[in-house]
Write a protein that holds these residues in place. Structure first.
Motif, PDB file in Angstrom:
ATOM      1  N   ARG A 246      10.156  -4.927   6.603  1.00  0.00           N
ATOM      2  CA  ARG A 246      11.452  -4.591   6.769  1.00  0.00           C
ATOM      3  C   ARG A 246      11.393  -3.217   5.970  1.00  0.00           C
ATOM      4  N   SER A 247      12.260  -2.446   6.385  1.00  0.00           N
ATOM      5  CA  SER A 247      12.496  -0.962   5.865  1.00  0.00           C
ATOM      6  C   SER A 247      13.872  -0.687   5.972  1.00  0.00           C
ATOM      7  N   ASN A 248      14.587  -0.242   4.908  1.00  0.00           N
ATOM      8  CA  ASN A 248      16.110   0.124   4.767  1.00  0.00           C
ATOM      9  C   ASN A 248      16.354   0.894   3.828  1.00  0.00           C
ATOM     10  N   GLN A 249      16.910   2.076   3.755  1.00  0.00           N
ATOM     11  CA  GLN A 249      17.367   2.832   2.893  1.00  0.00           C
ATOM     12  C   GLN A 249      16.845   2.901   1.529  1.00  0.00           C
ATOM     13  N   GLY A 250      15.396   3.118   1.549  1.00  0.00           N
ATOM     14  CA  GLY A 250      14.862   3.238   0.116  1.00  0.00           C
ATOM     15  C   GLY A 250      14.105   1.785  -0.219  1.00  0.00           C
ATOM     16  N   ASN A 251      14.265   0.824   0.556  1.00  0.00           N
ATOM     17  CA  ASN A 251      13.383  -0.445   0.390  1.00  0.00           C
ATOM     18  C   ASN A 251      12.520  -0.907   1.292  1.00  0.00           C
ATOM     19  N   LEU A 252      11.457  -1.145   0.909  1.00  0.00           N
ATOM     20  CA  LEU A 252      10.441  -2.006   1.684  1.00  0.00           C
ATOM     21  C   LEU A 252      10.042  -3.296   1.606  1.00  0.00           C
ATOM     22  N   GLU A 253       9.806  -3.935   2.487  1.00  0.00           N
ATOM     23  CA  GLU A 253       9.185  -5.336   2.174  1.00  0.00           C
ATOM     24  C   GLU A 253       7.845  -5.323   3.255  1.00  0.00           C
ATOM     25  N   ILE A 254       6.750  -5.684   2.386  1.00  0.00           N
ATOM     26  CA  ILE A 254       5.303  -5.572   3.128  1.00  0.00           C
ATOM     27  C   ILE A 254       4.594  -6.805   3.066  1.00  0.00           C
ATOM     28  N   LYS A 255       3.736  -7.013   4.153  1.00  0.00           N
ATOM     29  CA  LYS A 255       3.023  -8.393   4.056  1.00  0.00           C
ATOM     30  C   LYS A 255       1.506  -7.686   3.996  1.00  0.00           C
TER      31      LYS A 255
ATOM     32  N   ASN B 226       7.906  -6.568  -2.405  1.00  0.00           N
ATOM     33  CA  ASN B 226       9.053  -5.523  -2.288  1.00  0.00           C
ATOM     34  C   ASN B 226       9.082  -4.424  -3.147  1.00  0.00           C
ATOM     35  N   TYR B 227       9.483  -3.345  -2.415  1.00  0.00           N
ATOM     36  CA  TYR B 227       9.386  -1.971  -3.192  1.00  0.00           C
ATOM     37  C   TYR B 227      10.653  -1.447  -2.953  1.00  0.00           C
ATOM     38  N   SER B 228      11.459  -0.997  -4.078  1.00  0.00           N
ATOM     39  CA  SER B 228      12.617  -0.132  -4.019  1.00  0.00           C
ATOM     40  C   SER B 228      12.073   1.233  -4.467  1.00  0.00           C
TER      41      SER B 228
ATOM     42  N   PHE C 120       8.903   4.281  -7.270  1.00  0.00           N
ATOM     43  CA  PHE C 120       9.390   2.955  -6.907  1.00  0.00           C
ATOM     44  C   PHE C 120       8.967   1.957  -7.823  1.00  0.00           C
ATOM     45  N   TYR C 121       9.873   0.794  -7.598  1.00  0.00           N
ATOM     46  CA  TYR C 121       9.738  -0.155  -8.430  1.00  0.00           C
ATOM     47  C   TYR C 121       9.277  -1.489  -7.708  1.00  0.00           C
ATOM     48  N   LEU C 122       8.063  -2.188  -7.961  1.00  0.00           N
ATOM     49  CA  LEU C 122       7.507  -3.282  -7.344  1.00  0.00           C
ATOM     50  C   LEU C 122       8.099  -4.491  -8.113  1.00  0.00           C
ATOM     51  N   HIS C 123       8.816  -5.108  -7.302  1.00  0.00           N
ATOM     52  CA  HIS C 123       9.674  -6.268  -7.870  1.00  0.00           C
ATOM     53  C   HIS C 123       8.833  -7.593  -8.360  1.00  0.00           C
ATOM     54  N   GLU C 124       7.879  -7.804  -7.675  1.00  0.00           N
ATOM     55  CA  GLU C 124       6.886  -9.115  -7.891  1.00  0.00           C
ATOM     56  C   GLU C 124       6.239  -8.946  -9.261  1.00  0.00           C
ATOM     57  N   PHE C 125       5.983  -7.430  -9.559  1.00  0.00           N
ATOM     58  CA  PHE C 125       5.229  -7.551 -10.936  1.00  0.00           C
ATOM     59  C   PHE C 125       5.963  -6.388 -11.953  1.00  0.00           C
ATOM     60  N   GLY C 126       7.337  -6.356 -11.441  1.00  0.00           N
ATOM     61  CA  GLY C 126       8.118  -5.708 -12.635  1.00  0.00           C
ATOM     62  C   GLY C 126       7.544  -4.376 -12.957  1.00  0.00           C
ATOM     63  N   ARG C 127       6.955  -3.570 -12.074  1.00  0.00           N
ATOM     64  CA  ARG C 127       6.237  -2.326 -12.371  1.00  0.00           C
ATOM     65  C   ARG C 127       6.896  -1.366 -11.632  1.00  0.00           C
ATOM     66  N   LEU C 128       7.013  -0.137 -12.484  1.00  0.00           N
ATOM     67  CA  LEU C 128       7.634   1.016 -12.232  1.00  0.00           C
ATOM     68  C   LEU C 128       6.397   2.086 -12.023  1.00  0.00           C
ATOM     69  N   ARG C 129       6.442   2.816 -10.755  1.00  0.00           N
ATOM     70  CA  ARG C 129       5.266   3.676 -10.561  1.00  0.00           C
ATOM     71  C   ARG C 129       5.934   4.823  -9.902  1.00  0.00           C
ATOM     72  N   CYS C 130       5.380   6.172 -10.340  1.00  0.00           N
ATOM     73  CA  CYS C 130       5.668   7.472  -9.787  1.00  0.00           C
ATOM     74  C   CYS C 130       4.354   8.051  -9.367  1.00  0.00           C
ATOM     75  N   MET C 131       4.270   8.849  -8.050  1.00  0.00           N
ATOM     76  CA  MET C 131       3.237   9.416  -7.488  1.00  0.00           C
ATOM     77  C   MET C 131       3.727  10.675  -6.954  1.00  0.00           C
ATOM     78  N   ASN C 132       2.703  11.546  -6.752  1.00  0.00           N
ATOM     79  CA  ASN C 132       2.836  12.979  -6.501  1.00  0.00           C
ATOM     80  C   ASN C 132       2.049  13.101  -5.102  1.00  0.00           C
TER      81      ASN C 132
END
Length: 160
Positions: free
Chosen positions: A88-97, A133-135, A147-159
């Protein structure tokens, strides 16, 4: 008669403002560029005072996400590549498998007694069929994705 026109005009103006806000939310641009490679480096101190260095690469396509990581600890390297289908992908959110995971083998890098939390999080990511789930958060730089990775409570920024 003029008393009825003022409230009606106010309701029309409020309705237009609400419609504009809803349109802005729906049509806001996605916070990442597709088919662009993002990159980051991180350093984590372990309980035994050694430093785990990680270099990560992320690419998001139309229907696929790929994350590659190179880790080094005490002169040893470990590689990991995770491929995932975008559910699923919508306005800044991704759900991946998670579709597949490829890991190099080095027991020293994943010694459970040195970093138990990291070990268990990686067990979940490495399991085919797991969902994540990525926000994505807005950034002021077009070359940066956060992005914030919900399952791990992890915030990550990349260039890129």
């Amino acid at each position: 008669m003029s008393l009825l026109k003022k409230p009606a005009t106010q309701w029309v103006v409020l309705g237009l403002i609400n419609a504009a806000c809803i349109y802005a939310l729906i049509s806001s641009p996605i916070s990442f560029k597709k088919n662009v490679g993002y990159h980051t480096n991180s350093h984590q101190w372990l309980e035994d005072q050694n430093q785990l260095n990680t270099e990560e690469y992320l690419t998001i396509g139309e229907d696929r996400l790929t994350l590659s990581a190179i880790e080094s600890l005490n002169g040893k390297l470990r590689n990991a590549t995770v491929s995932a289908d975008i559910i699923r992908s919508n306005q800044g959110n991704l759900e991946i498998k998670i579709a597949s995971t490829k890991l190099s083998q080095d027991s020293e890098l994943f010694a459970i007694d040195k970093m138990p939390d990291l070990f268990f999080r990686r067990q979940y990511i490495g399991q085919e069929g797991s969902t994540l789930n990525y926000s994505f958060l807005p950034t002021s730089d077009d070359n940066t994705v956060c992005f914030y990775l919900h399952e791990f409570g992890r915030l990550r920024c990349m260039n890129n």
